[in-house]
Motif scaffolding. Sequence first.
Motif, PDB file in Angstrom:
ATOM      1  N   LEU A 170     -36.031 -65.898  86.439  1.00 19.86           N
ATOM      2  CA  LEU A 170     -36.838 -64.841  87.041  1.00 19.86           C
ATOM      3  C   LEU A 170     -36.260 -63.462  86.739  1.00 19.86           C
ATOM      4  CD1 LEU A 170     -37.713 -66.401  90.521  1.00 19.86           C
ATOM      5  CD2 LEU A 170     -38.996 -66.503  88.370  1.00 19.86           C
ATOM      6  N   SER A 171     -34.953 -63.348  86.756  1.00 21.67           N
ATOM      7  CA  SER A 171     -34.334 -62.058  86.440  1.00 21.67           C
ATOM      8  C   SER A 171     -34.656 -61.617  85.020  1.00 21.67           C
ATOM      9  CB  SER A 171     -32.816 -62.143  86.628  1.00 21.67           C
ATOM     10  OG  SER A 171     -32.483 -62.366  87.989  1.00 21.67           O
ATOM     11  N   LEU A 172     -34.678 -62.569  84.103  1.00 28.88           N
ATOM     12  CA  LEU A 172     -34.940 -62.255  82.701  1.00 28.88           C
ATOM     13  C   LEU A 172     -36.422 -62.012  82.418  1.00 28.88           C
ATOM     14  CD1 LEU A 172     -32.631 -64.885  80.949  1.00 28.88           C
ATOM     15  CD2 LEU A 172     -32.352 -62.398  80.870  1.00 28.88           C
ATOM     16  N   ALA A 173     -37.289 -62.730  83.105  1.00 25.25           N
ATOM     17  CA  ALA A 173     -38.706 -62.766  82.698  1.00 25.25           C
ATOM     18  C   ALA A 173     -39.667 -62.108  83.669  1.00 25.25           C
ATOM     19  CB  ALA A 173     -39.129 -64.219  82.471  1.00 25.25           C
ATOM     20  N   SER A 174     -39.200 -61.634  84.812  1.00 25.52           N
ATOM     21  CA  SER A 174     -40.131 -61.076  85.797  1.00 25.52           C
ATOM     22  C   SER A 174     -40.870 -59.855  85.263  1.00 25.52           C
ATOM     23  CB  SER A 174     -39.386 -60.713  87.082  1.00 25.52           C
ATOM     24  OG  SER A 174     -38.394 -59.726  86.833  1.00 25.52           O
ATOM     25  N   ARG A 175     -40.305 -59.160  84.283  1.00 24.10           N
ATOM     26  CA  ARG A 175     -40.981 -57.972  83.751  1.00 24.10           C
ATOM     27  C   ARG A 175     -42.245 -58.316  82.962  1.00 24.10           C
ATOM     28  NH1 ARG A 175     -39.038 -56.584  78.366  1.00 24.10           N
ATOM     29  NH2 ARG A 175     -37.593 -58.179  77.595  1.00 24.10           N
ATOM     30  N   PHE A 176     -42.426 -59.590  82.629  1.00 24.98           N
ATOM     31  CA  PHE A 176     -43.646 -60.021  81.944  1.00 24.98           C
ATOM     32  C   PHE A 176     -44.724 -60.483  82.925  1.00 24.98           C
ATOM     33  CE2 PHE A 176     -40.073 -60.875  79.067  1.00 24.98           C
ATOM     34  CZ  PHE A 176     -40.459 -60.123  77.966  1.00 24.98           C
ATOM     35  N   SER A 177     -44.387 -60.444  84.209  1.00 30.11           N
ATOM     36  CA  SER A 177     -45.232 -61.051  85.230  1.00 30.11           C
ATOM     37  C   SER A 177     -45.882 -60.007  86.129  1.00 30.11           C
ATOM     38  CB  SER A 177     -44.376 -61.997  86.085  1.00 30.11           C
ATOM     39  OG  SER A 177     -45.118 -62.602  87.109  1.00 30.11           O
ATOM     40  N   THR A 178     -47.066 -60.334  86.617  1.00 39.17           N
ATOM     41  CA  THR A 178     -47.728 -59.587  87.687  1.00 39.17           C
ATOM     42  C   THR A 178     -47.931 -60.562  88.845  1.00 39.17           C
ATOM     43  OG1 THR A 178     -50.028 -60.121  87.164  1.00 39.17           O
ATOM     44  CG2 THR A 178     -48.995 -58.357  85.867  1.00 39.17           C
ATOM     45  N   PRO A 179     -48.374 -60.093  90.000  1.00 40.26           N
ATOM     46  CA  PRO A 179     -48.639 -61.039  91.092  1.00 40.26           C
ATOM     47  C   PRO A 179     -49.709 -62.079  90.765  1.00 40.26           C
ATOM     48  CG  PRO A 179     -48.387 -58.832  91.963  1.00 40.26           C
ATOM     49  CD  PRO A 179     -48.409 -58.692  90.469  1.00 40.26           C
ATOM     50  N   ALA A 180     -50.482 -61.836  89.700  1.00 38.35           N
ATOM     51  CA  ALA A 180     -51.518 -62.795  89.305  1.00 38.35           C
ATOM     52  C   ALA A 180     -51.038 -63.776  88.241  1.00 38.35           C
ATOM     53  CB  ALA A 180     -52.750 -62.052  88.796  1.00 38.35           C
ATOM     54  N   THR A 181     -49.861 -63.542  87.671  1.00 44.36           N
ATOM     55  CA  THR A 181     -49.338 -64.414  86.619  1.00 44.36           C
ATOM     56  C   THR A 181     -48.968 -65.780  87.200  1.00 44.36           C
ATOM     57  OG1 THR A 181     -48.457 -62.528  85.380  1.00 44.36           O
ATOM     58  CG2 THR A 181     -47.518 -64.702  84.892  1.00 44.36           C
ATOM     59  N   LEU A 182     -49.404 -66.825  86.521  1.00 42.68           N
ATOM     60  CA  LEU A 182     -49.084 -68.188  86.940  1.00 42.68           C
ATOM     61  C   LEU A 182     -47.853 -68.683  86.182  1.00 42.68           C
ATOM     62  CD1 LEU A 182     -49.951 -70.669  88.606  1.00 42.68           C
ATOM     63  CD2 LEU A 182     -51.323 -71.384  86.639  1.00 42.68           C
ATOM     64  N   PHE A 227     -35.069 -73.939  80.156  1.00 43.44           N
ATOM     65  CA  PHE A 227     -34.616 -72.670  79.588  1.00 43.44           C
ATOM     66  C   PHE A 227     -33.424 -72.102  80.344  1.00 43.44           C
ATOM     67  CE2 PHE A 227     -35.165 -67.940  79.492  1.00 43.44           C
ATOM     68  CZ  PHE A 227     -34.766 -67.753  78.176  1.00 43.44           C
ATOM     69  N   ALA A 228     -33.533 -72.017  81.663  1.00 42.01           N
ATOM     70  CA  ALA A 228     -32.464 -71.441  82.474  1.00 42.01           C
ATOM     71  C   ALA A 228     -32.711 -71.799  83.930  1.00 42.01           C
ATOM     72  CB  ALA A 228     -32.429 -69.916  82.301  1.00 42.01           C
ATOM     73  N   PRO A 229     -31.654 -71.759  84.767  1.00 39.74           N
ATOM     74  CA  PRO A 229     -31.864 -71.939  86.210  1.00 39.74           C
ATOM     75  C   PRO A 229     -32.859 -70.905  86.733  1.00 39.74           C
ATOM     76  CG  PRO A 229     -29.531 -72.026  85.656  1.00 39.74           C
ATOM     77  CD  PRO A 229     -30.237 -71.576  84.415  1.00 39.74           C
ATOM     78  N   LEU A 230     -33.568 -71.261  87.788  1.00 43.91           N
ATOM     79  CA  LEU A 230     -34.667 -70.430  88.271  1.00 43.91           C
ATOM     80  C   LEU A 230     -34.262 -68.985  88.572  1.00 43.91           C
ATOM     81  CD1 LEU A 230     -37.666 -70.449  88.878  1.00 43.91           C
ATOM     82  CD2 LEU A 230     -37.157 -71.332  91.158  1.00 43.91           C
ATOM     83  N   PRO A 231     -33.169 -68.713  89.267  1.00 40.83           N
ATOM     84  CA  PRO A 231     -32.818 -67.305  89.527  1.00 40.83           C
ATOM     85  C   PRO A 231     -32.602 -66.502  88.241  1.00 40.83           C
ATOM     86  CG  PRO A 231     -31.570 -68.756  90.963  1.00 40.83           C
ATOM     87  CD  PRO A 231     -32.238 -69.630  89.950  1.00 40.83           C
ATOM     88  N   GLN A 232     -31.917 -67.091  87.277  1.00 40.73           N
ATOM     89  CA  GLN A 232     -31.680 -66.406  86.012  1.00 40.73           C
ATOM     90  C   GLN A 232     -32.981 -66.211  85.238  1.00 40.73           C
ATOM     91  OE1 GLN A 232     -28.953 -68.461  83.424  1.00 40.73           O
ATOM     92  NE2 GLN A 232     -29.194 -66.985  81.749  1.00 40.73           N
ATOM     93  N   GLY A 274     -33.908 -63.813  97.263  1.00 41.25           N
ATOM     94  CA  GLY A 274     -34.072 -62.488  96.681  1.00 41.25           C
ATOM     95  C   GLY A 274     -35.423 -62.209  96.067  1.00 41.25           C
ATOM     96  N   TRP A 275     -36.366 -63.173  96.192  1.00 39.59           N
ATOM     97  CA  TRP A 275     -37.689 -62.997  95.592  1.00 39.59           C
ATOM     98  C   TRP A 275     -38.786 -63.352  96.600  1.00 39.59           C
ATOM     99  CZ3 TRP A 275     -38.110 -60.955  90.740  1.00 39.59           C
ATOM    100  CH2 TRP A 275     -36.969 -60.983  89.943  1.00 39.59           C
ATOM    101  N   HIS A 276     -39.861 -62.566  96.580  1.00 44.12           N
ATOM    102  CA  HIS A 276     -41.084 -62.965  97.260  1.00 44.12           C
ATOM    103  C   HIS A 276     -41.894 -63.804  96.274  1.00 44.12           C
ATOM    104  CE1 HIS A 276     -40.402 -60.297 100.658  1.00 44.12           C
ATOM    105  NE2 HIS A 276     -40.151 -59.300  99.817  1.00 44.12           N
ATOM    106  N   HIS A 277     -42.237 -65.011  96.657  1.00 41.72           N
ATOM    107  CA  HIS A 277     -42.915 -65.901  95.716  1.00 41.72           C
ATOM    108  C   HIS A 277     -43.822 -66.858  96.466  1.00 41.72           C
ATOM    109  CE1 HIS A 277     -40.590 -69.523  96.735  1.00 41.72           C
ATOM    110  NE2 HIS A 277     -39.573 -68.684  96.919  1.00 41.72           N
ATOM    111  N   MET A 278     -44.676 -67.520  95.693  1.00 41.73           N
ATOM    112  CA  MET A 278     -45.518 -68.596  96.222  1.00 41.73           C
ATOM    113  C   MET A 278     -45.375 -69.804  95.297  1.00 41.73           C
ATOM    114  SD  MET A 278     -48.905 -66.534  97.537  1.00 41.73           S
ATOM    115  CE  MET A 278     -49.508 -68.006  98.394  1.00 41.73           C
ATOM    116  N   PHE A 279     -44.161 -70.275  95.150  1.00 41.57           N
ATOM    117  CA  PHE A 279     -43.861 -71.432  94.310  1.00 41.57           C
ATOM    118  C   PHE A 279     -43.929 -72.720  95.125  1.00 41.57           C
ATOM    119  CE2 PHE A 279     -40.984 -68.527  91.622  1.00 41.57           C
ATOM    120  CZ  PHE A 279     -42.010 -68.261  90.726  1.00 41.57           C
ATOM    121  N   HIS A 280     -44.410 -73.774  94.482  1.00 44.14           N
ATOM    122  CA  HIS A 280     -44.320 -75.115  95.047  1.00 44.14           C
ATOM    123  C   HIS A 280     -44.011 -76.072  93.897  1.00 44.14           C
ATOM    124  CE1 HIS A 280     -48.470 -75.059  93.516  1.00 44.14           C
ATOM    125  NE2 HIS A 280     -48.398 -76.381  93.490  1.00 44.14           N
TER     126      HIS A 280
END
Length: 210
Positions: free
Chosen positions: A152-164, A145-150, A182-188
């Motif tokens: 997250l900028s577009l879709a973070s409003r749909f997310s909570t800390p529990a969203t996978l 869909f898009a590079p990761l930074p873009q 620029g983001w706190h995350h737990m991605f692997h």
Amino acid sequence: MIGDETSARDWVRNLPECDDAALQKLEILKESLIEENSRQNLVARQTLAQIWQRHIADSAQLLRHVPRGTGMRWLDLGTGAGFPGLVIAALRPETSVTMVESRNRRIMWLKDMCNALELDNASVAGARLELISEAHCDVISARAFAPLPQLLSLASRFSTPATLWVLPKGRSAAQEVAELKGWHHMFHVEHSLTDPDAGIVVGTLLGQKG
């Protein structure tokens, strides 16, 4: 590693989510995709001989990272031809899947397939992501869909800390996570079962720094 069409179909068939009804829906999806691709370029033509491997199993493998019962509201961004959205909806009828797509002909295709496959749990949000009303989701997916930074900028409003988040990223997966700022995350990164060089970004987003 899933290396051909036969092993891809067998792998999907052996998923705990895949019963006879789901398998039939996926067979219909495959044949419909081949037919529709002659009218509009839904997927790369060279992948039509490998639909089970390149599209269906490639989508279904995301379920390995989403325990059943934890992803009841699934948002699929830039779903295109319906991957992974249509596949997830067919395999998990208890999950509400919303597919975001802005191109009119693809919107029509997705709606037709939801009807043809009797996917009462699937819906199409036919607009640019920026125009979609905010609603928190349990799972967010996006395939090319898009590079990761873009993204997250577009879709973070749909997310909570529990969203996978489950994001097939091809060969760039590890690099995109390593370079994310620029983001706190737990991605692997998990290895793809359908492409030895590809990775899937999996994890949660905790919020922007600062």
